[in-house]
Write a protein that holds these residues in place. Structure first.
Motif, PDB file in Angstrom:
ATOM      1  N   ARG A 107       0.826  -1.216   0.000  1.00  0.00           N
ATOM      2  CA  ARG A 107       0.000   0.000   0.000  1.00  0.00           C
ATOM      3  C   ARG A 107       0.854   1.258   0.000  1.00  0.00           C
ATOM      4  NH1 ARG A 107      -4.859   0.085   3.939  1.00  0.00           N
ATOM      5  NH2 ARG A 107      -5.763  -1.070   2.231  1.00  0.00           N
ATOM      6  N   GLU A 123      -5.815  -3.482  -5.757  1.00  0.00           N
ATOM      7  CA  GLU A 123      -6.650  -3.202  -4.579  1.00  0.00           C
ATOM      8  C   GLU A 123      -7.998  -3.894  -4.752  1.00  0.00           C
ATOM      9  OE1 GLU A 123      -6.117  -1.399  -1.831  1.00  0.00           O
ATOM     10  OE2 GLU A 123      -4.290  -0.305  -2.317  1.00  0.00           O
ATOM     11  N   SER A 131     -12.216  -3.677  -3.345  1.00  0.00           N
ATOM     12  CA  SER A 131     -13.141  -2.690  -2.817  1.00  0.00           C
ATOM     13  C   SER A 131     -14.362  -3.381  -2.255  1.00  0.00           C
ATOM     14  CB  SER A 131     -13.553  -1.738  -3.945  1.00  0.00           C
ATOM     15  OG  SER A 131     -14.588  -0.888  -3.517  1.00  0.00           O
ATOM     16  N   THR A 132     -14.925  -2.814  -1.213  1.00  0.00           N
ATOM     17  CA  THR A 132     -16.182  -3.330  -0.684  1.00  0.00           C
ATOM     18  C   THR A 132     -17.349  -2.909  -1.560  1.00  0.00           C
ATOM     19  OG1 THR A 132     -16.366  -1.406   0.751  1.00  0.00           O
ATOM     20  CG2 THR A 132     -15.372  -3.383   1.688  1.00  0.00           C
ATOM     21  N   VAL A 133     -17.097  -1.987  -2.471  1.00  0.00           N
ATOM     22  CA  VAL A 133     -18.118  -1.562  -3.421  1.00  0.00           C
ATOM     23  C   VAL A 133     -18.005  -2.469  -4.635  1.00  0.00           C
ATOM     24  CG1 VAL A 133     -18.989   0.333  -4.829  1.00  0.00           C
ATOM     25  CG2 VAL A 133     -17.926   0.806  -2.608  1.00  0.00           C
ATOM     26  N   THR A 134     -18.990  -3.319  -4.853  1.00  0.00           N
ATOM     27  CA  THR A 134     -18.854  -4.343  -5.887  1.00  0.00           C
ATOM     28  C   THR A 134     -18.780  -3.790  -7.292  1.00  0.00           C
ATOM     29  OG1 THR A 134     -21.248  -4.634  -5.909  1.00  0.00           O
ATOM     30  CG2 THR A 134     -19.968  -6.124  -4.513  1.00  0.00           C
ATOM     31  N   ALA A 168     -16.906  -1.282  -8.176  1.00  0.00           N
ATOM     32  CA  ALA A 168     -15.570  -0.734  -8.414  1.00  0.00           C
ATOM     33  C   ALA A 168     -14.686  -1.773  -9.085  1.00  0.00           C
ATOM     34  CB  ALA A 168     -14.949  -0.287  -7.093  1.00  0.00           C
TER      35      ALA A 168
END
Length: 198
Positions: free
Chosen positions: A11, A41, A43-46, A48
């Motif tokens: 990161r 990376e 993401s918890t946003v599917t 993305a």
């Protein structure tokens, strides 16, 4: 010739620096070459998605990179005593390689960095080894005969190189030596195993 895949996630750049040193150790061994790859990376946003090619740094790894390597050095920062989620996500998608047995019999080892002295470096290294065992890989660490391992006050374990980044600038001399020694050892084991019938 053997090709060692240096697969890592970083990161803030500390694990990247270690990956480059491991690769340098690999390439100090005649007949060995290093291939450096990273993972994107998550993401918890599917919705993305990552760009197919990172803007900077190493290219993203593919399953073919794993399938075609002769050895693997896998690195991740320590997150609560475990590997970072992007590396775990990548490994969770290697079932096809498990079914085919494409990684079985290949040498592999792990490395980590953390900003906290008691951040769980050894736990991270041990948990990173578990999926490699499931793939049938042969584990490579750092033997106690490596002098930097017994005198380091910053990072390094028999399970693989580690690095404590908190409050200091740059990698220490011992951490540098251990990363390079680990890369060289992995390359030598890969060369020895290249045509072995296991």
């Amino acid at each position: 010739m053997v090709e060692i895949l240096i697969l890592y996630y970083s990161r803030y750049g500390s694990t990247t620096e270690m990956a480059n040193l491991v690769a340098r150790g690999v390439e100090e061994v005649p007949g060995a070459t290093a291939k450096i790859r990273t993972v994107p990376e998550i993401s918890t946003v599917t919705e993305a998605t990552a760009e197919p090619v990172p803007e900077t740094g190493a290219p993203y790894a593919t399953l073919d990179d794993l399938k075609n390597c002769d050895g693997l050095a896998m690195g991740s920062p320590t997150h609560f005593g475990n590997m970072a989620a992007p590396m775990k996500y990548f490994l969770d998608n290697t079932s096809a390689l498990w079914f085919s047995g494409d990684l079985a019999g290949k040498p592999a080892g792990v490395f980590t960095s953390t900003s906290s002295m008691h951040g769980g470096q050894e736990a991270t290294l041990l948990t990173m080894l578990l999926p490699l065992l499931h793939h049938g890989m042969i584990l490579v660490g750092i033997p106690s005969q490596e002098s930097a391992l017994s005198k380091t006050t910053s990072g390094g374990t028999p399970y693989g190189p580690s690095r404590h980044t908190g409050g200091k600038e740059g990698i220490t001399e011992d951490e540098n030596k251990l990363c390079r020694a680990f890369g060289a050892r992995l390359a030598k084991v890969a060369l020895a195993l290249k045509n072995a019938k296991l």
